[in-house]
Write an enzyme that holds these catalytic residues in place. Structure first.
Site, PDB file in Angstrom:
ATOM      1  N   GLU A 100      27.611  45.547  49.874  1.00 52.59           N
ATOM      2  CA  GLU A 100      28.253  45.100  51.110  1.00 52.59           C
ATOM      3  C   GLU A 100      27.278  44.243  51.910  1.00 52.59           C
ATOM      4  OE1 GLU A 100      28.509  47.757  54.514  1.00 52.59           O
ATOM      5  OE2 GLU A 100      28.083  49.424  53.196  1.00 52.59           O
ATOM      6  N   CYS A 115      30.111  51.299  51.283  1.00 51.25           N
ATOM      7  CA  CYS A 115      29.207  52.001  50.368  1.00 51.25           C
ATOM      8  C   CYS A 115      29.867  52.372  49.049  1.00 51.25           C
ATOM      9  CB  CYS A 115      28.664  53.249  51.051  1.00 51.25           C
ATOM     10  SG  CYS A 115      27.869  52.886  52.618  1.00 51.25           S
ATOM     11  N   HIS A 164      27.659  60.917  48.861  1.00 54.57           N
ATOM     12  CA  HIS A 164      27.142  59.745  49.562  1.00 54.57           C
ATOM     13  C   HIS A 164      26.461  60.242  50.831  1.00 54.57           C
ATOM     14  CE1 HIS A 164      26.649  56.050  51.627  1.00 54.57           C
ATOM     15  NE2 HIS A 164      27.455  56.416  52.610  1.00 54.57           N
TER      16      HIS A 164
END
EC number: 2.3.3.10
Lengths: 501, 501
Positions: free
Chosen positions: B87, B121, B254
């Site tokens: 990103e 993400c 994550h």
């Protein structure tokens, strides 16, 4: 069952959206003060679609997905994968796919894989390959995949502006498809090049090295074609022992402008000629090439900018171009370069320009190109049994939607109607609208200046960008359906409520 | 063969890169004038890696791919697919993948599928799923896939800045892998949310709605976990008839900051508790939960911001967290949030913190989250036979590289060494470097102010951005290999030439 792949995976249904406003390329030549015919004859363009400031990449993709689902009576619960190919980046982190998930709210289905995939005009092809692989993989759970490509192609004022365009295309992917992606037949060419790119993040406009761009496109085409033929020669039984253009019934290309596509057909003929493959062409096609003997020692090296050679091959391949490629250029010529949807607009154009009987059993070659660069050649097989409506299994008619070549093409027929329903705006107005986009496309706390007067019924449009850059959209209502619940010819559709958020 | 999928597709090898500069979170607390322990105890962070102005997303990914290929003796000709999840957008059109193709120049292999995939993400997970599906699809030609994730996570000065980080991870994908992606076991949750996004294209910094971000993460976790367990209950034979946390040996998340991960373990226990699944936990684990009876009527609805409930479940699940999750947080704690590589940094951390014998045969659960939002839960199985070097087929040793759990983990062991070799910079210097990035990261005609003094040997770094925004990179040379041609402990590698372009 578990370790066996489903068969004949490919495109079940398609939907195309293009803007309702366009500018005439003849008038643009006058307005820009360039030599007469520069855009029309030189580049092969007739008209160019463009968006006002109330359309963005999200609204384009919302529209095309909503229309595909409605027209094909597909339930949002039956989608297991959705991904978007685009280079029209309005957020560096949030995907367009996540915006499209709003359409799934009512169904409660959020178990939908896939995000955005990007490399210039190649993103849609990447999404298509991913969707097909997903259906063939162990992760597949029996549901459909949806592939969406969309872009708004605009250039700074000057030479390149006339090569803009805009649009979005959605494709429903699954097994037993009328358009089967031929398995194991794919050749890619990926390299580092600064031919066309968008490093100025504040601008919608790209940086373009025009000469390098053509060179990159043609080099990628040479490499993909040769590699594709090499692979196809091993996989496919042909009359000759090798594979060449005579084994491809229709040849489609990414189209930044139509003239480059015609030159690409010539280039493929040059590839075959250099490798003596043209000897396998039909007698008639060979006859067309008889004047090429002066180039019998031609090579591919250093020939990209060899004008006499190019002219000779374009002339000699004209009949091949007319037959195998020209029917695919309807949208490319009248809407312009849509970027990621461009190649698939060529597929849609071919499908509505050719009879089902002619299409059935044929091989369609496709060359996808994205600057930067990423390119692939692959092929579709129009399945033998999906061509005619009578082969539909009657037991399934009242069950799940059945996807045949007939249903696929029927869904695309309104393209010609909608092209005529568009509003022509003068170059002055077009330029003013692009200037407005230029000033406003990155703003927060902004409401578009354009009304939704011109846009087609059923189109999503941007209503507001709030102080935190959050975007909201509304949908222009579709007219009420006719008595039979069918779409009517004037673009009225069987969808009655306004879905606004 | 043609319609049968290859088996045990997964991760064959991994490589991790993180910046050589870091700031101490204790010192950052003092510098920012926040209450003592806010970043360290409150968020669970110790140190944060960051990049100078001579590293960008391209250089990060060039480094990690080059190192993976060298260390594992993989030929660039043997790669058939390469894709990047990121990103950190520095060009709206050109993919990072196309930049990486420079590494393939010498091999002449340009038939390499895949481009970039993006949603906050989550991009790396999307790339991983695509690569696995490609290997399982009819398009697979026997070559490896490469998945690359990389990001530079930086925030505007203020509360969120301490949750930055940077890094890149490359994974080699193929069949017969030591870490097998469990087939048909995957649950996703995708919705539209403006929790964290990057609409200001001129800035490296995101717009963050902190509360919505936590709410979105936890809601996605609830949905993915329940859906994953539902699917797993049908696919996997367990002692009880249903699937729950006791069937997952290690649970990875994550990690935007480590405290959220600990809360996520508690949240999974809450999910099991609400559904009475904790009754299938081991006796010891059940005993830990005995104080939860006050919450016997708890529900998931409206409990995300219920502090007493959260505290009780965090306390009760502490042993589970210590055993199943904490070993995965080494990099997350010392480098910070790497965005797309974050989840895979947790995998690497787990692998180097656990003995091969302990790992073999185990199931590793992974929860991937990207704002916007896109989330998936899936699992890896550490294959029974790939754990120990003696089971390597001796006939193949001199042939192609053989990938075992042993070789995979060996390649990651230098992580601990490199973490110690980093340079600690003071918060003042860190802030000045971020201010420099802020002013310069979009400039054309620019040469980085930072030297390559601090960066690790073997690292690619940006040397210049020309007037057309074209970027060039050089590589800091690796030291000469030792007499045996092996990497030495101090980070010296068996690669001797400088690859500059």
């Amino acid at each position: 069952m578990e370790d066996k792949r489903p068969e004949n995976v490919g495109i079940l249904a398609m939907e195309v959206y293009f803007p309702s406003s366009y500018v005439d390329q003849n008038k643009l030549e006058d307005f820009d003060g360039v030599s007469k015919g520069k855009y029309t004859k030189g580049l092969g363009q007739e008209e160019m679609g463009f968006c006002h400031d109330n359309e963005d990449i999200n609204s384009l993709c919302l529209t095309v997905v909503a229309r595909l689902m409605e027209k094909n009576h597909v339930d949002y619960k039956d989608i297991g994968r959705l991904e978007v190919g685009t280079e029209t980046i309005i957020d560096k982190s949030k995907s367009v796919k996540s915006v499209l998930m709003q359409l799934f709210d009512e169904s409660g289905n959020f178990d939908v894989e896939g995000v955005d995939t990007s490399n210039a005009c190649y993103g849609g092809t990447s999404a298509l390959f991913n969707a097909v692989a997903w259906v063939e993989s162990s992760a597949w759970d029996g549901r459909y995949a949806l592939v969406v490509c969309g872009d708004i192609a605009v250039y700074a004022s000057g030479n390149a502006r006339c090569t803009g365009g805009a649009g979005s295309i959605a494709m429903l992917i699954g097994p037993s498809a009328p358009l089967v992606i031929e398995p194991g037949l794919r050749a890619s060419y990926m390299r580092h090049a600064y031919d066309f790119y968008k490093p100025d993040l504040t601008s919608e406009y790209p940086v373009v090295d025009g000469k390098l761009s053509v060179q990159s496109y043609i080099t990628a085409l040479d490499n993909c074609y040769q590699n594709y033929c090499r692979k196809a020669s091993k996989k496919i039984k042909t009359k000759s022992s090798t594979f060449n253009l005579s084994n491809i019934d229709y040849m489609l290309f990414h189209s930044p402008y139509c003239k480059l596509v015609q030159k690409s057909v010539a280039r493929i003929v040059l590839n075959d000629y250099v490798h003596q493959e043209h000897q396998h062409y039909s007698k008639d096609d060979q006859t067309q090439l008889k004047d090429l003997c002066q180039f019998k020692d031609a090579s591919l090296d250093n020939s990209i900018f060899n004008k006499p050679l190019e002219t000779a091959f374009v002339k000699a391949s004209e009949c091949l171009f007319e037959r195998k490629t020209k029917p695919s250029l309807l949208l490319a010529r009248q809407v312009g370069n849509m970027y990621t949807p461009s190649l698939y607009s060529c597929l849609a154009s071919l499908l509505i320009s050719t009879s089902l009987n002619e299409l059935t059993g044929k091989r369609i070659g496709l060359f996808s190109y994205g600057s930067g660069l990423a390119a692939s050649m692959f092929s579709l097989r129009v399945t033998e049994h999906a061509g005619l409506p009578e082969v539909v299994n009657p037991a399934k008619v009242n069950d799940l939607p059945t996807f045949t070549l007939h249903s696929l093409v029927s869904g695309l027929l309104e393209i010609r109607v909608k092209l005529k329903q568009r509003t022509q705006l003068e170059p002055e107005r077009f330029t003013a609208i692009l200037e407005c986009r230029e000033k406003t496309h990155t703003l927060a706390n902004y409401s578009p200046q354009s009304t939704n007067e011109h846009i087609f019924p059923g189109t999503y449009h941007l209503t507001h960008v709030d102080e935190k850059f959050r975007r909201t959209y509304e949908r222009k209502p579709l007219p009420h359906p006719d008595m039979n619940g069918n779409s009517s010819q004037n673009g009225a559709e069987n969808f009655t409520h306004t879905n606004g958020f």
